[in-house]
Design a protein around this motif. Structure first.
Motif, PDB file in Angstrom:
ATOM      1  N   VAL A 130       0.734  -1.176  -0.401  1.00  0.00           N
ATOM      2  CA  VAL A 130       0.252   0.115   0.157  1.00  0.00           C
ATOM      3  C   VAL A 130       1.016   0.795  -0.080  1.00  0.00           C
ATOM      4  CG1 VAL A 130      -1.883   1.278   1.342  1.00  0.00           C
ATOM      5  CG2 VAL A 130      -1.888  -0.940   1.119  1.00  0.00           C
ATOM      6  N   GLY A 131       1.622   1.104   0.908  1.00  0.00           N
ATOM      7  CA  GLY A 131       3.233   2.587   0.638  1.00  0.00           C
ATOM      8  C   GLY A 131       3.204   2.995  -0.691  1.00  0.00           C
ATOM      9  N   ARG A 132       3.625   1.360  -1.575  1.00  0.00           N
ATOM     10  CA  ARG A 132       4.121   1.338  -2.372  1.00  0.00           C
ATOM     11  C   ARG A 132       3.426   2.504  -3.954  1.00  0.00           C
ATOM     12  NH1 ARG A 132       9.037  -3.147  -3.202  1.00  0.00           N
ATOM     13  NH2 ARG A 132      10.607  -2.077  -1.487  1.00  0.00           N
ATOM     14  N   LEU A 133       1.805   1.724  -3.304  1.00  0.00           N
ATOM     15  CA  LEU A 133       1.383   2.022  -4.753  1.00  0.00           C
ATOM     16  C   LEU A 133      -0.330   3.065  -4.491  1.00  0.00           C
ATOM     17  CD1 LEU A 133      -0.122  -1.799  -5.267  1.00  0.00           C
ATOM     18  CD2 LEU A 133       1.496   0.009  -6.312  1.00  0.00           C
ATOM     19  N   PHE A 134      -0.276   3.665  -3.315  1.00  0.00           N
ATOM     20  CA  PHE A 134      -0.314   4.723  -3.166  1.00  0.00           C
ATOM     21  C   PHE A 134      -0.415   6.053  -2.304  1.00  0.00           C
ATOM     22  CE2 PHE A 134      -3.008   0.788  -2.609  1.00  0.00           C
ATOM     23  CZ  PHE A 134      -4.251   1.457  -4.100  1.00  0.00           C
ATOM     24  N   PRO A 135      -0.838   7.379  -1.876  1.00  0.00           N
ATOM     25  CA  PRO A 135      -0.199   8.165  -1.322  1.00  0.00           C
ATOM     26  C   PRO A 135      -0.646   8.167   0.008  1.00  0.00           C
ATOM     27  CG  PRO A 135      -2.118   8.683  -2.714  1.00  0.00           C
ATOM     28  CD  PRO A 135      -2.185   7.468  -2.900  1.00  0.00           C
ATOM     29  N   ILE A 136      -0.405   8.803   0.818  1.00  0.00           N
ATOM     30  CA  ILE A 136       0.524   8.761   1.876  1.00  0.00           C
ATOM     31  C   ILE A 136      -1.009   9.028   2.598  1.00  0.00           C
ATOM     32  CG2 ILE A 136       0.895   9.552   4.729  1.00  0.00           C
ATOM     33  CD1 ILE A 136       4.041  10.184   2.997  1.00  0.00           C
ATOM     34  N   SER A 137      -1.883  10.089   2.133  1.00  0.00           N
ATOM     35  CA  SER A 137      -3.207  10.461   2.618  1.00  0.00           C
ATOM     36  C   SER A 137      -3.922   9.364   2.397  1.00  0.00           C
ATOM     37  CB  SER A 137      -3.796  11.872   1.543  1.00  0.00           C
ATOM     38  OG  SER A 137      -3.454  11.028   0.439  1.00  0.00           O
ATOM     39  N   ASP A 138      -3.848   8.410   1.714  1.00  0.00           N
ATOM     40  CA  ASP A 138      -4.848   6.864   1.583  1.00  0.00           C
ATOM     41  C   ASP A 138      -4.293   5.935   1.962  1.00  0.00           C
ATOM     42  OD1 ASP A 138      -6.702   8.608  -0.051  1.00  0.00           O
ATOM     43  OD2 ASP A 138      -5.558   8.087  -2.130  1.00  0.00           O
ATOM     44  N   ALA A 139      -2.799   5.898   2.117  1.00  0.00           N
ATOM     45  CA  ALA A 139      -2.269   5.031   2.815  1.00  0.00           C
ATOM     46  C   ALA A 139      -2.738   4.023   4.246  1.00  0.00           C
ATOM     47  CB  ALA A 139      -1.030   5.177   2.506  1.00  0.00           C
ATOM     48  N   VAL A 140      -3.064   5.151   4.996  1.00  0.00           N
ATOM     49  CA  VAL A 140      -3.251   5.062   6.296  1.00  0.00           C
ATOM     50  C   VAL A 140      -5.524   3.977   6.580  1.00  0.00           C
ATOM     51  CG1 VAL A 140      -4.239   5.378   8.593  1.00  0.00           C
ATOM     52  CG2 VAL A 140      -1.648   6.169   7.376  1.00  0.00           C
ATOM     53  N   GLY A 141      -5.422   4.936   6.000  1.00  0.00           N
ATOM     54  CA  GLY A 141      -6.654   3.701   6.207  1.00  0.00           C
ATOM     55  C   GLY A 141      -7.064   3.057   4.978  1.00  0.00           C
ATOM     56  N   ILE A 142      -6.173   2.075   4.264  1.00  0.00           N
ATOM     57  CA  ILE A 142      -6.392   1.056   3.430  1.00  0.00           C
ATOM     58  C   ILE A 142      -5.447  -0.140   4.310  1.00  0.00           C
ATOM     59  CG2 ILE A 142      -5.440   0.797   0.982  1.00  0.00           C
ATOM     60  CD1 ILE A 142      -6.100   2.446  -0.027  1.00  0.00           C
ATOM     61  N   ALA A 143      -4.506   0.188   4.189  1.00  0.00           N
ATOM     62  CA  ALA A 143      -3.650  -0.552   5.333  1.00  0.00           C
ATOM     63  C   ALA A 143      -4.059  -1.131   6.471  1.00  0.00           C
ATOM     64  CB  ALA A 143      -2.744   0.307   5.837  1.00  0.00           C
ATOM     65  N   ASN A 144      -4.671   0.051   7.586  1.00  0.00           N
ATOM     66  CA  ASN A 144      -5.082  -0.346   9.056  1.00  0.00           C
ATOM     67  C   ASN A 144      -7.114  -0.422   8.562  1.00  0.00           C
ATOM     68  OD1 ASN A 144      -2.887   0.131  10.381  1.00  0.00           O
ATOM     69  ND2 ASN A 144      -3.129   1.717   9.909  1.00  0.00           N
ATOM     70  N   GLY A 145      -7.929  -0.376   7.226  1.00  0.00           N
ATOM     71  CA  GLY A 145      -9.159  -0.098   7.279  1.00  0.00           C
ATOM     72  C   GLY A 145      -9.560  -1.087   6.362  1.00  0.00           C
ATOM     73  N   LEU A 146      -9.231  -0.731   5.058  1.00  0.00           N
ATOM     74  CA  LEU A 146     -10.379  -1.497   3.825  1.00  0.00           C
ATOM     75  C   LEU A 146      -9.464  -3.528   4.117  1.00  0.00           C
ATOM     76  CD1 LEU A 146     -10.624   0.996   0.819  1.00  0.00           C
ATOM     77  CD2 LEU A 146     -11.999  -0.246   2.640  1.00  0.00           C
ATOM     78  N   ILE A 147      -8.103  -3.418   3.061  1.00  0.00           N
ATOM     79  CA  ILE A 147      -7.463  -4.335   3.530  1.00  0.00           C
ATOM     80  C   ILE A 147      -8.155  -5.146   4.624  1.00  0.00           C
ATOM     81  CG2 ILE A 147      -5.662  -6.015   3.179  1.00  0.00           C
ATOM     82  CD1 ILE A 147      -4.451  -3.574   1.554  1.00  0.00           C
ATOM     83  N   PRO A 148      -7.476  -5.621   6.359  1.00  0.00           N
ATOM     84  CA  PRO A 148      -7.820  -5.792   7.205  1.00  0.00           C
ATOM     85  C   PRO A 148      -9.297  -6.180   6.976  1.00  0.00           C
ATOM     86  CG  PRO A 148      -6.925  -4.058   7.795  1.00  0.00           C
ATOM     87  CD  PRO A 148      -6.921  -4.266   6.486  1.00  0.00           C
ATOM     88  N   GLY A 149     -10.582  -5.601   6.542  1.00  0.00           N
ATOM     89  CA  GLY A 149     -12.275  -5.238   6.514  1.00  0.00           C
ATOM     90  C   GLY A 149     -11.667  -6.819   5.268  1.00  0.00           C
ATOM     91  N   ILE A 150     -11.014  -6.216   4.697  1.00  0.00           N
ATOM     92  CA  ILE A 150     -12.059  -7.524   3.611  1.00  0.00           C
ATOM     93  C   ILE A 150     -11.231  -8.838   4.054  1.00  0.00           C
ATOM     94  CG2 ILE A 150     -11.485  -7.917   1.038  1.00  0.00           C
ATOM     95  CD1 ILE A 150     -11.205  -4.809   0.837  1.00  0.00           C
TER      96      ILE A 150
END
Length: 224
Positions: free
Chosen positions: A184-204
């Motif tokens: 996530v850190g390499r593919l997404f900007p910092i503003s979205d990385a926290v929400g994706i890594a800690n929210g979306l992916i664990p939820g999925i």
């Protein structure tokens, strides 16, 4: 006379066998409905929490998982409101106790990790805190995989056993090496990385495991 007696005994045995099979099917459907409801509730809460963290970057939304057992309890009662009460069975009891044990261990560990992390964040520096924080997600994945595997053995479902083993151990290894954060850190900007890594992916991930370990076997059992 003896022949009639034998015929009566055979008929009695046949009736008893039919009643046992009907009872087994009723119990299986009841257990399946509970698994199905629990799976849907878990999937819904996991996705909801993932979206909340994605949009707010606030991991405190993980606390909503504490309400999950209560939600499942009332949802299960509502789903069975028009169903007759079924007798207890070994299979149903084993499935119920497995997930009850899973819930007790996960909630206890989750609350401990949350309180510990909050205490460390308030008392230690960032460098020390980053090394000592507990990541509960990898342990929860491991415990969930174990519960799915045990249910697979109980329900005599080989695919469920393998899904539990691969999902639990694979998820634990994946999280232990921070693969999600790295990608996530390499593919997404910092503003979205926290929400994706800690929210979306664990939820999925939790939603997928809940579907495999709860919803899918529940669907098969209740439709038998």
């Amino acid at each position: 006379m003896e022949e009639n007696s034998n015929m009566t005994a055979e008929r009695s045995l046949e009736i008893i066998t039919q009643q046992i099979e009907q009872s087994r099917q009723v119990v299986a459907k009841d257990t399946g409905l509970t698994l199905y409801v629990a799976g849907l509730c878990t999937m819904g809460i996991a996705i909801l929490i993932g979206l909340c963290i994605f949009f707010t970057a606030n991991t405190a939304f993980y606390l909503l998982y504490i309400a999950l057992p209560v939600i499942i309890y009332f949802a299960d009662r509502y789903a069975k409101r028009n169903h007759p009460k079924v007798p207890a069975s070994f299979v149903g009891t084993m499935v119920d106790k497995t997930w009850q044990t899973f819930g007790i261990f996960v909630l206890s560990f989750f609350v401990f990790a949350f309180l510990y992390n909050s205490f460390m964040a308030r008392t230690e520096s960032y460098e020390v805190c980053s090394r000592l924080l507990i990541d509960p997600f990898r342990i929860i994945l491991l415990l969930m995989g174990m519960a799915i595997t045990i249910n697979g053995y109980t329900l005599k479902s080989r695919w469920m056993v393998w899904c539990g083993i691969i999902g639990g151990i694979g998820g634990f290894i994946w999280e232990s090496f921070y693969v999600t954060e790295t990608i996530v850190g390499r593919l997404f900007p910092i503003s979205d990385a926290v929400g994706i890594a800690n929210g979306l992916i664990p939820g999925i991930v939790i939603a997928v495991l809940a579907f495999v370990g709860l919803t899918l076997p529940g669907m098969k059992l209740k439709n038998k």
